[in-house]
Design a protein around this motif. Structure first.
Motif, PDB file in Angstrom:
ATOM      1  N   UNK A  61       2.288  -5.336   8.689  1.00 26.12           N
ATOM      2  CA  UNK A  61       1.652  -6.388   9.500  1.00 26.12           C
ATOM      3  C   UNK A  61       0.921  -7.403   8.619  1.00 26.12           C
ATOM      4  N   UNK A  62       0.980  -8.647   9.022  1.00 25.54           N
ATOM      5  CA  UNK A  62       0.238  -9.755   8.391  1.00 25.54           C
ATOM      6  C   UNK A  62       0.755 -10.135   7.008  1.00 25.54           C
ATOM      7  N   UNK A  63       1.953  -9.673   6.655  1.00 28.83           N
ATOM      8  CA  UNK A  63       2.560  -9.991   5.364  1.00 28.83           C
ATOM      9  C   UNK A  63       3.762 -10.898   5.615  1.00 28.83           C
ATOM     10  N   UNK A  64       3.904 -11.910   4.759  1.00 28.49           N
ATOM     11  CA  UNK A  64       5.059 -12.804   4.854  1.00 28.49           C
ATOM     12  C   UNK A  64       5.461 -13.238   3.451  1.00 28.49           C
ATOM     13  N   UNK A  65       6.692 -13.717   3.292  1.00 35.93           N
ATOM     14  CA  UNK A  65       7.107 -14.188   1.967  1.00 35.93           C
ATOM     15  C   UNK A  65       6.227 -15.356   1.523  1.00 35.93           C
ATOM     16  N   UNK A  66       5.963 -15.431   0.250  1.00 37.40           N
ATOM     17  CA  UNK A  66       5.222 -16.575  -0.280  1.00 37.40           C
ATOM     18  C   UNK A  66       6.197 -17.732  -0.382  1.00 37.40           C
ATOM     19  N   UNK A 102      -5.724 -12.797   6.181  1.00 34.86           N
ATOM     20  CA  UNK A 102      -7.007 -12.087   6.194  1.00 34.86           C
ATOM     21  C   UNK A 102      -7.013 -10.916   7.173  1.00 34.86           C
ATOM     22  N   UNK A 103      -6.274 -11.040   8.280  1.00 31.00           N
ATOM     23  CA  UNK A 103      -6.216  -9.951   9.257  1.00 31.00           C
ATOM     24  C   UNK A 103      -5.615  -8.679   8.656  1.00 31.00           C
ATOM     25  N   UNK A 104      -4.821  -8.811   7.602  1.00 32.13           N
ATOM     26  CA  UNK A 104      -4.187  -7.662   6.962  1.00 32.13           C
ATOM     27  C   UNK A 104      -5.041  -6.984   5.913  1.00 32.13           C
ATOM     28  N   UNK A 105      -6.205  -7.577   5.628  1.00 28.56           N
ATOM     29  CA  UNK A 105      -7.083  -7.003   4.598  1.00 28.56           C
ATOM     30  C   UNK A 105      -8.526  -6.924   5.085  1.00 28.56           C
ATOM     31  N   UNK A 111     -10.126  -4.247   5.971  1.00 31.03           N
ATOM     32  CA  UNK A 111     -10.764  -3.083   5.358  1.00 31.03           C
ATOM     33  C   UNK A 111     -10.609  -3.131   3.840  1.00 31.03           C
ATOM     34  N   UNK A 112     -11.591  -2.603   3.149  1.00 23.80           N
ATOM     35  CA  UNK A 112     -11.527  -2.587   1.682  1.00 23.80           C
ATOM     36  C   UNK A 112     -10.349  -1.755   1.188  1.00 23.80           C
ATOM     37  N   UNK A 113      -9.997  -0.697   1.929  1.00 26.37           N
ATOM     38  CA  UNK A 113      -8.846   0.132   1.547  1.00 26.37           C
ATOM     39  C   UNK A 113      -7.552  -0.673   1.590  1.00 26.37           C
ATOM     40  N   UNK A 114      -7.448  -1.578   2.571  1.00 26.47           N
ATOM     41  CA  UNK A 114      -6.259  -2.431   2.671  1.00 26.47           C
ATOM     42  C   UNK A 114      -6.195  -3.380   1.471  1.00 26.47           C
ATOM     43  N   UNK A 115      -7.304  -3.995   1.146  1.00 26.26           N
ATOM     44  CA  UNK A 115      -7.346  -4.903  -0.001  1.00 26.26           C
ATOM     45  C   UNK A 115      -7.005  -4.153  -1.281  1.00 26.26           C
ATOM     46  N   UNK A 116      -7.563  -2.975  -1.448  1.00 23.08           N
ATOM     47  CA  UNK A 116      -7.297  -2.175  -2.640  1.00 23.08           C
ATOM     48  C   UNK A 116      -5.813  -1.824  -2.747  1.00 23.08           C
TER      49      UNK A 116
END
Length: 115
Positions: free
Chosen positions: A68-73, A88-91, A93-98
């Motif tokens: 979710x919330x990921x797309x090609x650059x 931002x919706x995909x990160x 939580x800090x665990x998601x960002x990590x």
């Protein structure tokens, strides 16, 4: 504002959680109109406006693009090889960002091992 400065602070804090041998080799560079974080000179993750930009090893691209919330650059109006954007919706939580930072580090280490 060229990039989300709060996200930059979160990324820096996440890099602090990495082992010493990793975090001492992290540098920052203005790229793509935003900010990129490099490991031994190889790009890992970055920020363009409000999006997290992540380098991903080729064999994981299909799986990562299904998250979710990921797309090609598509910085130049066409998908870039081994790059994705995460909104931002995909990160939240800090665990998601990590998770995405670790993907970016994996890509950098893979490129360094190819030499």
């Amino acid at each position: 504002m060229a990039y989300n400065e709060l996200l930059a602070k979160r990324i820096k804090a996440s890099f602090e959680l990495q082992p010493q041998m990793v975090k001492t080799h992290i540098s920052e560079k203005k790229m793509f109109g935003g900010l990129a974080f490099l490991y031994k000179g190889k790009m890992t993750v970055g920020i363009i406006k409000e999006d997290l930009m992540v380098r991903v090893v080729s064999h994981k691209m299909d799986r990562v693009l299904q998250l979710p919330h990921v797309r090609p650059m598509d910085f130049a109006k066409r998908p870039m090889k081994e790059f994705v954007y995460v909104s931002l919706a995909g990160i939240n939580l800090e665990e998601q960002l990590l998770y995405y930072i670790e993907l970016g580090l994996e890509h950098a280490q893979h490129k360094l091992n190819e030499r």
